[in-house]
Design an enzyme around this catalytic site. Structure first.
Site, short mmCIF file in Angstrom:
data_model
loop_
_atom_site.label_atom_id
_atom_site.label_comp_id
_atom_site.label_asym_id
_atom_site.label_seq_id
_atom_site.Cartn_x
_atom_site.Cartn_y
_atom_site.Cartn_z
N ASP A 303 0.42 -1.27 -0.47
CA ASP A 303 -0.31 0.10 -0.07
C ASP A 303 0.36 1.07 0.40
O ASP A 303 1.51 1.22 0.95
CB ASP A 303 -0.90 0.13 1.06
CG ASP A 303 -2.04 0.99 0.71
OD1 ASP A 303 -2.21 1.79 -0.06
OD2 ASP A 303 -2.99 0.40 1.75
N LYS A 352 -8.44 -2.19 3.49
CA LYS A 352 -7.41 -0.62 3.37
C LYS A 352 -7.43 0.46 5.40
O LYS A 352 -7.14 0.97 5.56
CB LYS A 352 -8.38 1.09 2.86
CG LYS A 352 -7.64 2.70 3.16
CD LYS A 352 -6.30 2.26 2.46
CE LYS A 352 -6.47 2.13 0.89
NZ LYS A 352 -5.28 2.56 0.07
N LYS A 393 -8.25 14.36 -2.27
CA LYS A 393 -8.77 13.41 -1.01
C LYS A 393 -8.51 14.70 0.34
O LYS A 393 -7.51 14.65 0.39
CB LYS A 393 -7.83 12.44 -0.79
CG LYS A 393 -8.24 11.66 0.51
CD LYS A 393 -7.57 10.59 0.67
CE LYS A 393 -6.28 10.41 0.91
NZ LYS A 393 -5.27 9.64 1.11
N LYS A 463 2.48 1.82 2.80
CA LYS A 463 2.11 1.67 4.60
C LYS A 463 2.08 0.81 5.35
O LYS A 463 2.39 0.88 6.36
CB LYS A 463 0.38 2.03 4.66
CG LYS A 463 -0.14 3.16 4.40
CD LYS A 463 -2.14 3.47 4.07
CE LYS A 463 -2.14 4.90 3.65
NZ LYS A 463 -2.77 4.63 1.87
#
Length: 531
Positions: A303, A352, A393, A463
């Protein structure tokens, strides 16, 4: 700026290699049952060899027609052609801002004349791929050409899109693997360019695509990057995902719990290509890691770490390191791109959520003075789909921490992230560093070896960093970057940065002039001999 040349008996340069002798310092800790803690310093001598010839790199993107895929392609083309364009803010010029390999510097040392710090571009420590030379190809479930996909993404300024479209309109994605069980149902509307047949037949088609791209483009090395939609977690099962043999057998048997991303990773490994997972799902199953090891390639994940989570890894590290106790972390996002649409489905959101939550775990567990064993802050993740905001975002975070004498500290952050413009430089860093690591070999005893198949040095850019079995997961951002910096220094025989700055902290001001010490012979060598 010219490439760095180190003058030291610990490093040699030939036409073929840069070879360095490096003294790696570590500490072994023995915790006794009576509470006693004993620490013993260790020194290991390594020889590091870096091939100097930089290959022509091809990058195949899974999800080439998505926001990230079309944006990173446009970014490279704009830089390659020296593109400039007008906006309401004035004339803009193409750049690689947000890329640590292309737009960041590393402390090299101190100026021999005035003692000031000298910083050097990270990309110039050792030979690296220039992103301008990367050749792109890839797959997408949508048949739209990459130029039109750039228009659809609405990421770049209109004038820039019009300038780049002629270069991109003939780039067409290959048919992609699609399994509606692993992505949100709303993705079926885009799926007009999909492969058919059994799972093994689809893997074989992907392998053929890789071979064809390599032959037709003239690239020397291919790296495959998953930048497609987040999948649901697959149900990892013994006898299916646990070994390379079982994984290949399960694909042959069309097993429903083999995800498309794992199929791409398998095809990549079988074709001798490294694979990077830019989404949060559990693509890198144990059998895949074994297959990558057998085929001498790297896998990295999971990620892309571009905005809110990157900031969280800095802020929580700062708070815990300062002796402040985060008790509640609430992270809210809304976005309107196709990633947000896919994440509106519960199973994809769960993937996520796991990658975003995991970033604080090792930071919290590092401080037993603040947290009891098993104690963690309340941590809530919310993601909402709001079509109007597109790729821009919004991330809002609240950190509630306990401070001295029963007090509390509340930090609230609003972060507007241009999602794909932050992720695209990370894609370039990932492939540039992964390619470099393929040219590095290390010897501790008799023979040279490469890094572990799980390329954990990429953790700064991801991530939820996947690490070799038994290795600690490191999430603090500055420790992750320090690992990259110090590895690059080791490749050219320079010591790791420690930031003690003793040159400037002694009463005599510790001014070190050329000739004050031996010509590059490290005192580490003497220490190693004593040990």
């Amino acid at each position: 700026m010219p490439q760095l040349q180190v003058e030291s008996p610990n490093v040699t340069y030939s036409d073929t290699y840069i070879e360095s002798q490096y003294f790696y310092h570590s500490t072994i800790v023995d915790r006794k049952s009576d509470g006693t803690v004993k620490a013993a310093p260790t020194v290991t001598t390594y020889t590091l060899r870096t091939e100097r010839t930089v290959p022509k790199l091809g990058v195949m993107l899974v999800g080439w027609g998505g926001n990230n895929g079309s944006t990173v392609t446009a970014m490279v083309l704009a830089n390659r052609h020296g593109t400039s364009w007008h906006t309401k803010e004035g004339v803009q010029k193409a750049n690689y801002y947000g890329s640590i390999t292309q737009s960041s510097t590393v402390l090299l040392g101190y100026d021999s004349v005035d003692g000031n710090e000298v910083f050097h571009p990270l990309r110039d420590f050792v030979p690296m791929v220039n992103p301008n030379d990367i050749v792109f190809d890839g797959w997408d479930i949508s048949s739209m050409n990459i130029g039109d996909a750039m228009h659809r993404a609405k990421v770049l300024d209109y004038h820039l899109q019009q300038t780049l479209h002629p270069y991109m309109k003939n780039m067409k994605p290959r048919q992609a693997i699609f399994d509606g069980d692993f992505v949100a149902a709303n993705q079926k509307d885009r799926a007009d360019n999909v492969l058919h047949g059994t799972k093994w037949e689809q893997v074989e088609t992907v392998r053929s695509n890789i071979r064809e791209f390599k032959a037709n483009s003239g690239v020397d090395v291919v790296i495959v990057v998953w930048t497609a939609n987040t999948e649901r977690f697959c149900d990892i099962r013994p006898g299916i995902h646990d070994t390379a043999e079982n994984l290949l057998k399960a694909i042959h048997n069309n097993h429903r719990e083999i995800s498309p991303s794992t199929m791409y990773a398998v095809a990549s490994a079988l074709e001798g290509c490294s694979f990077i997972n830019g989404s949060p799902q559990n693509t890198l199953v144990p059998g895949l890691v074994e297959l990558a090891t057998e085929n001498g390639v790297f896998v990295g994940g999971d990620d892309f770490k571009s905005g809110q989570t990157k900031l969280k890894s800095v802020l929580v590290d700062f708070l815990v390191s300062a002796g402040i106790k985060p008790r509640s972390i609430v992270s809210y996002n809304h976005l309107g791109n196709n990633d947000g649409l896919n994440l509106s489905a519960p199973s994809q959101f769960k993937s996520k959520e796991e990658s975003k939550k995991g970033v604080v775990e090792d930071i919290v567990s590092s401080n037993s003075l603040l947290y009891q064993r098993g104690e963690t802050p309340d941590h809530c993740i919310v993601i909402k789909y709001v079509p109007y905001v597109g790729d821009s975002k919004r991330a809002m975070d609240e950190y509630v921490s306990e401070i001295a004498m029963g007090g509390s500290n509340i930090i609230v952050i609003h972060n507007t992230c241009e999602d794909s413009l932050l992720a695209s430089p990370l894609i370039l860093d990932l492939v540039v560093l992964a390619e470099l690591m393929q040219r590095v070999h290390i010897r501790a005893t008799e023979s040279f070896e490469s890094f572990h198949a799980v390329l954990s040095i990429l953790g700064y850019l991801l991530k939820a960093p996947v690490v070799p079995e038994g290795a600690p997961v490191v999430n603090p951002l500055f420790r992750q970057r320090a690992a990259i910096e110090n590895l690059l220094r080791a490749l050219v025989g320079l010591p790791a940065l420690n930031h003690m700055d003793l040159e400037h902290r002694l009463r005599t001001q510790g001014k070190v002039k050329p000739g004050d010490q031996s010509s590059g012979v490290s005192s580490d060598e003497e220490l190693h001999q004593e040990l």
